[in-house]
Motif scaffolding. Structure first.
Motif, mmCIF file in Angstrom:
data_model
loop_
_atom_site.group_PDB
_atom_site.id
_atom_site.type_symbol
_atom_site.label_atom_id
_atom_site.label_comp_id
_atom_site.label_asym_id
_atom_site.label_seq_id
_atom_site.Cartn_x
_atom_site.Cartn_y
_atom_site.Cartn_z
ATOM 1 N N VAL A 1 -47.288 -16.996 4.343
ATOM 2 C CA VAL A 1 -48.612 -16.451 4.027
ATOM 3 C C VAL A 1 -48.700 -16.248 2.521
ATOM 4 C CG1 VAL A 1 -50.156 -14.493 4.315
ATOM 5 C CG2 VAL A 1 -48.855 -15.354 6.270
ATOM 6 N N THR A 2 -49.639 -16.958 1.899
ATOM 7 C CA THR A 2 -49.774 -16.947 0.446
ATOM 8 C C THR A 2 -51.203 -16.629 0.036
ATOM 9 O OG1 THR A 2 -48.033 -18.622 0.239
ATOM 10 C CG2 THR A 2 -49.498 -18.323 -1.654
ATOM 11 N N PHE A 3 -51.334 -15.838 -0.995
ATOM 12 C CA PHE A 3 -52.634 -15.616 -1.621
ATOM 13 C C PHE A 3 -52.515 -16.063 -3.078
ATOM 14 C CE2 PHE A 3 -54.841 -13.489 1.711
ATOM 15 C CZ PHE A 3 -53.877 -12.799 2.425
ATOM 16 N N GLU A 4 -53.320 -17.057 -3.426
ATOM 17 C CA GLU A 4 -53.251 -17.646 -4.751
ATOM 18 C C GLU A 4 -54.297 -17.030 -5.692
ATOM 19 O OE1 GLU A 4 -51.604 -22.072 -3.507
ATOM 20 O OE2 GLU A 4 -53.688 -21.846 -4.148
ATOM 21 N N LYS A 5 -53.895 -16.974 -6.964
ATOM 22 C CA LYS A 5 -54.794 -16.549 -8.038
ATOM 23 C C LYS A 5 -55.464 -15.208 -7.740
ATOM 24 C CE LYS A 5 -55.692 -21.236 -9.678
ATOM 25 N NZ LYS A 5 -56.707 -22.273 -9.954
ATOM 26 N N VAL A 6 -54.615 -14.233 -7.427
ATOM 27 C CA VAL A 6 -55.134 -12.875 -7.248
ATOM 28 C C VAL A 6 -54.842 -12.072 -8.518
ATOM 29 C CG1 VAL A 6 -54.947 -12.867 -4.749
ATOM 30 C CG2 VAL A 6 -52.991 -12.154 -6.113
ATOM 31 N N HIS A 7 -55.691 -11.110 -8.812
ATOM 32 C CA HIS A 7 -55.540 -10.283 -10.010
ATOM 33 C C HIS A 7 -54.752 -9.024 -9.650
ATOM 34 C CE1 HIS A 7 -58.443 -12.721 -12.260
ATOM 35 N NE2 HIS A 7 -59.108 -12.801 -11.113
ATOM 36 N N PRO A 8 -53.631 -8.786 -10.346
ATOM 37 C CA PRO A 8 -52.815 -7.606 -10.027
ATOM 38 C C PRO A 8 -53.230 -6.385 -10.840
ATOM 39 C CG PRO A 8 -51.633 -8.978 -11.582
ATOM 40 C CD PRO A 8 -52.973 -9.647 -11.343
ATOM 41 N N LEU A 9 -53.167 -5.218 -10.206
ATOM 42 C CA LEU A 9 -53.351 -3.948 -10.900
ATOM 43 C C LEU A 9 -52.193 -3.055 -10.502
ATOM 44 C CD1 LEU A 9 -56.447 -4.907 -9.834
ATOM 45 C CD2 LEU A 9 -57.055 -2.964 -11.269
ATOM 46 N N GLY B 1 -42.285 10.132 -7.979
ATOM 47 C CA GLY B 1 -43.739 10.213 -8.043
ATOM 48 C C GLY B 1 -44.315 9.172 -7.101
ATOM 49 N N ILE B 2 -45.373 8.495 -7.543
ATOM 50 C CA ILE B 2 -46.008 7.469 -6.714
ATOM 51 C C ILE B 2 -46.376 6.285 -7.590
ATOM 52 C CG2 ILE B 2 -48.118 6.898 -5.438
ATOM 53 C CD1 ILE B 2 -48.008 9.623 -4.158
ATOM 54 N N GLU B 3 -46.045 5.071 -7.117
ATOM 55 C CA GLU B 3 -46.458 3.832 -7.763
ATOM 56 C C GLU B 3 -47.329 3.058 -6.774
ATOM 57 O OE1 GLU B 3 -41.936 3.380 -9.358
ATOM 58 O OE2 GLU B 3 -43.134 1.542 -9.272
ATOM 59 N N TYR B 4 -48.203 2.208 -7.300
ATOM 60 C CA TYR B 4 -48.999 1.386 -6.389
ATOM 61 C C TYR B 4 -49.287 0.028 -7.003
ATOM 62 C CZ TYR B 4 -53.035 2.898 -9.224
ATOM 63 O OH TYR B 4 -53.901 3.156 -10.257
ATOM 64 N N ASP B 5 -49.448 -0.953 -6.117
ATOM 65 C CA ASP B 5 -49.877 -2.305 -6.486
ATOM 66 C C ASP B 5 -51.211 -2.583 -5.804
ATOM 67 O OD1 ASP B 5 -46.544 -3.544 -6.421
ATOM 68 O OD2 ASP B 5 -47.861 -3.480 -8.167
ATOM 69 N N MET B 6 -52.100 -3.248 -6.529
ATOM 70 C CA MET B 6 -53.365 -3.690 -5.946
ATOM 71 C C MET B 6 -53.545 -5.165 -6.299
ATOM 72 S SD MET B 6 -55.664 -0.406 -7.130
ATOM 73 C CE MET B 6 -57.153 -0.878 -6.285
ATOM 74 N N TYR B 7 -54.075 -5.945 -5.341
ATOM 75 C CA TYR B 7 -54.362 -7.358 -5.586
ATOM 76 C C TYR B 7 -55.771 -7.657 -5.077
ATOM 77 C CZ TYR B 7 -49.266 -7.539 -5.898
ATOM 78 O OH TYR B 7 -47.955 -7.297 -6.222
ATOM 79 N N ILE B 8 -56.533 -8.400 -5.889
ATOM 80 C CA ILE B 8 -57.883 -8.767 -5.490
ATOM 81 C C ILE B 8 -58.161 -10.173 -6.001
ATOM 82 C CG2 ILE B 8 -58.931 -7.741 -7.564
ATOM 83 C CD1 ILE B 8 -61.353 -6.988 -5.811
ATOM 84 N N GLY B 9 -58.871 -10.963 -5.200
ATOM 85 C CA GLY B 9 -59.192 -12.325 -5.612
ATOM 86 C C GLY B 9 -59.896 -13.086 -4.504
ATOM 87 N N SER C 1 -53.803 -9.531 -17.440
ATOM 88 C CA SER C 1 -55.099 -10.205 -17.313
ATOM 89 C C SER C 1 -55.027 -11.510 -16.537
ATOM 90 C CB SER C 1 -55.675 -10.474 -18.705
ATOM 91 O OG SER C 1 -54.782 -11.273 -19.462
ATOM 92 N N ASN C 2 -53.835 -12.128 -16.432
ATOM 93 C CA ASN C 2 -53.728 -13.419 -15.761
ATOM 94 C C ASN C 2 -53.552 -13.254 -14.258
ATOM 95 O OD1 ASN C 2 -53.846 -14.789 -18.225
ATOM 96 N ND2 ASN C 2 -51.643 -14.570 -18.532
ATOM 97 N N ALA C 3 -54.192 -14.139 -13.505
ATOM 98 C CA ALA C 3 -54.031 -14.122 -12.050
ATOM 99 C C ALA C 3 -52.648 -14.628 -11.676
ATOM 100 C CB ALA C 3 -55.105 -14.995 -11.398
#
Length: 790
Positions: free
Chosen positions: A464-472, A626-634, A687-689
């Motif tokens: 399962v792959t998601f291509e060109k997503v923007h990470p935060l 503490g707390i860390e998080y990853d977000m991906y959107i694309g 800034s890069n996907a």
């Protein structure tokens, strides 16, 4: 690099001439001449451009060459022996005077490398030792076949006559198996072309650099170049200098590094790593094993399926050692890790120690345990052992030192993967997939089901792959949590010792026993030591003293002297973790940590749920201190819904706003905390996907590709970043740090900061900072802005 045979047999090894076989490639079809003229020109230029203490010597050499070469510049290869003295002068100028010729692999060849006419003893002996039939050898796999040789010549032409850089190195790697050690050896073969002069026969055609660029790459087709620039249209004059350097150790460490980068350390069961370590040790009779430091609930465990390369783990299974006994041995070693070496083991050296009994039963003659540390934390154990009578000495361990940092990283990765497996099993059983990605897994499961129907072979499930997503990425860390935890432990131990001293003093008044007096003195010593410094080793030793000496004594007193029961029970009640005074500071600290983490996690969960109505995205948080998080959107996360940059901008603005709100929230919690703790807030701007894959073995998303992995590496290292030219930590309580590489990445966030300043969330103290270099990461910058508190 060369296929060589003896061409003429002169009296000195340095004057042996080797002919290089070239299969169907015939450099003789091109005009080529062995000459020392370019070398003499080079010396004259050095005299003119760089006068030095060697000037007189250079003049002497120039005069010597010009006197000897009176009949012209070209030299017949069959006559090269006549110029032995000149060639020795070339060697003297181009190599350090102290060089050992038997160890230095150096040679002179014709300009188009088809004959070697002068070499050091070391070079000649190296060639002749590769075969039992004399110096007729094949150096593989880097032979100069026709295309490689042609590329070599065209790189020279384009560089010299057209000033077109080729970027390709005049360097190849030669690898073979040493017949003595049965281990791989690696040499870097470098060709120095400074003393080759290329003259065109006629006018040079015009060339376009951009048109030539594709043909300059390694392995590119040279046919178009041969049409534009036939090699027969050029004359090559001079000689080449060939140097071979032993890079075996560097190649061995590079193999281990490659295993790490490609995540192959489980798929290949570390076989390539073990082979690389053998190469570094220089002895095929030495073997290696790896034991990662896996922990479950703070206790070290040996996952036998994960440690199949460990000799002692396999031996424990083979000879029926109980899991409890083996776990005890491992726990004891990890508690006090140090290098342990056993040499000359045999059945005659009987021992009751369980480890030595295992080794002797397995026929091991030499065995060593080497603790491996990653960032000063125990990452695991490297086993070094042999069934032959090999002495494991300092020389062997010194050769292995270069690989230990990579072995530490490998063991750390293995531990992280093990922890991830445990975590994902829990997550799989208790937490469903997020709706933003559930559809993709449904699709993959359906494809898997389709392939499985009527197929006798077990089908592979697609990745399962998601291509060109923007990470935060964001991190809320509790400042000085480790220091506060250590201080709480120290204060609790001091309180326990004070109580214990009082308890023993009361018992002394009631019961006349020398043991009580001895224990009081020991408590006083421990109290004074703790006031100085408390290391982890000290804490272990203190617990051993309390468990082995104090507690048995008090329990015996309580039974033998009922009058002392209340005093002893009062002391033991203080040791209760949930209510006793000996854990009071730790309870207060954990209560404060829990309050912060629960509040922050609740805020993030509620805030990010409200965002999902705008556009689907994946959100995953991790709990540390503490707390860390990853977000991906694309677009790939919602193919049916057109993606617009506005959704990404909204997430970025939300991320900055939420960090300001969290900073306010944690400051408001201070009066409720039993141990006041403050938080730092950090955002990494990328800034890069990127592409992310769902790793089926770990049941989690991971970045894909070497460039994207760099993103993950930076995330793990920036929390300790320092401001350039200072010892100041980037992250500070009451402020938000935004880390980035390029200025354009920060411009968007500067606009958001301005908006939030107008809203009264942020202070007017924006800082532009440069950061100190991190391991493998340079050029980082940061914005830092204060948060206005209510």
């Amino acid at each position: 690099m060369y296929l060589a045979k003896s061409y003429t047999d002169q009296s000195s090894i340095q004057r042996k001439t080797f002919e290089i076989k070239n299969n169907d490639f015939r450099p003789a079809a091109m005009e080529s001449a062995l000459s020392f003229r370019p070398f003499v020109v080079h010396l004259k230029n050095m005299l003119k451009d760089q006068p030095s203490v060697k000037s007189e010597f250079y003049r002497y050499v120039i005069s010597k060459f010009e006197n000897e070469m009176t009949k012209g510049s070209a030299v017949m290869i069959r006559d090269s022996a006549r110029y032995k003295e000149l060639m020795e002068l070339v060697y003297m100028i181009l190599t350090p005077l102290a060089t050992n010729e038997k160890e230095h692999f150096w040679a002179l060849s014709t300009p188009i490398p088809d004959k070697i006419f002068f070499s050091t003893d070391g070079f000649y002996n190296f060639l002749t030792q590769q075969t039992s039939s004399g110096p007729d050898i094949t150096i593989s796999p880097v032979e100069l076949y026709k295309n490689q040789q042609t590329q070599y010549l065209y790189r020279l032409i384009l560089d010299r006559l057209y000033k077109i850089p080729t970027h390709a190195k005049n360097e190849v790697l030669y690898q073979y198996t040493d017949v003595t050690t049965n281990l791989p050896k690696s040499y870097s073969i470098y060709t120095d072309t400074r003393f080759i002069d290329i003259q065109p026969k006629g006018n040079l055609p015009q060339l376009d650099y951009k048109a030539m660029e594709p043909y300059l790459l390694e392995g590119a087709d040279t046919a178009p170049l041969e049409e534009l620039l036939p090699l027969r249209s050029f004359r090559f004059e001079g000689f080449s200098v060939i140097t071979m350097i032993d890079v075996t150790a560097a190649q061995a460490t590079e193999i281990i590094r490659g295993v790490l980068v490609n995540h192959e350390y489980h798929t290949c069961k570390n076989e390539s790593v073990i082979q690389a370590l053998k190469t570094l040790a220089g002895n095929d009779k030495i073997d290696f094993g790896l034991i990662p430091s896996f922990q479950i609930n703070g206790k070290f465990v040996v996952a036998k399926a994960e440690c199949s390369q460990s000799m002692v783990v396999e031996a424990a299974k083979k000879y029926g050692m109980t899991q409890q006994t083996f776990d005890t041995l491992v726990t004891e070693y990890f508690a006090n890790p140090e290098m342990v070496v056993f040499n000359h083991l045999s059945k005659d050296s009987l021992s009751e120690h369980p480890l030595l009994k295992l080794l002797i039963a397995e026929g091991i003659s030499s065995y060593a345990l080497v603790p491996v540390f990653y960032n000063k934390t125990m990452a695991g154990i490297l086993e070094v052992f042999s069934k032959d009578d090999v002495l494991l000495d300092d020389a062997i361990f010194s050769r292995l030192q270069t690989a230990l940092p990579l072995i530490a990283q490998l063991l750390k990765y293995s531990t992280e993967e093990f922890d991830a497996k445990i975590e994902t099993i829990i997550r799989d059983k208790f937490t469903p997939l997020q709706p933003s990605v559930q559809w993709k897994f449904n699709q993959a499961a359906w494809h898997y089901l389709e392939k499985s129907i009527g197929n006798t072979k077990i089908a592979d499930i697609e990745t399962v792959t998601f291509e060109k997503v923007h990470p935060l990425y964001g991190a809320i860390d509790i400042r000085n949590s480790t220091f506060e935890r250590n201080r709480a432990v120290k204060e609790d131990i001091k309180n326990q010792l004070t109580l214990l001293t009082g308890t023993l003093s009361s018992l002394k008044k009631m019961i006349k026993m020398e043991t009580a007096e001895t224990l009081v003195c020991a408590c006083d010593r421990w109290s004074s030591e703790i006031n100085e410094y408390l290391s982890s080793a000290d804490e272990i030793a203190l617990n051993r003293f309390l468990d082995a000496e104090v507690n048995p004594f008090l329990n015996r007193i309580k039974i033998e002297y009922p009058v002392a029961k209340d005093i002893v029970d009062f002391y033991f009640a203080a040791l209760d973790e949930t209510a006793g005074m000996a854990f009071e500071n730790r309870r207060k600290l954990e209560s404060s940590l829990q309050l912060i983490n629960t509040s922050v996690a609740g805020y993030i969960e509620n805030a990010q749920k409200s965002l999902k109505s705008a556009y689907p995205f994946y959100f995953e948080k991790f709990r540390t201190d503490g707390i860390e998080y990853d977000m991906y959107i694309g677009q790939s996360m919602a193919p049916e819904k057109p993606f617009d940059e506005i959704y990404l901008k909204n997430l970025r603005l939300w991320q900055l706003t939420s960090m300001a709100e969290i900073a306010r929230l944690t400051e408001k919690l201070l009066p409720q905390m039993e141990k006041p703790l403050r938080t730092t807030q950090m955002i990494f701007i990328h800034s890069n996907a990127i592409n992310i894959n769902f790793r089926n073995d770990e049941r989690r998303f991971d970045v894909e590709g070497a460039y994207n992995i760099r993103y993950e590496i930076i995330k793990k290292r920036i929390d300790k970043a320092l401001v350039r030219d200072s010892r100041e930590r980037l992250t500070q309580p009451g402020k938000i740090a935004l880390v980035y590489f390029n200025d354009h990445e920060a411009e968007e966030y500067v606009e958001y900061i301005s908006d939030l300043q107008e809203m009264g969330l942020l202070d007017n103290n924006l800082e532009y900072l440069e950061l100190e270099e991190l391991q493998g990461v340079i050029g980082l910058k940061a914005l830092r802005i204060g948060v206005k508190h209510l």
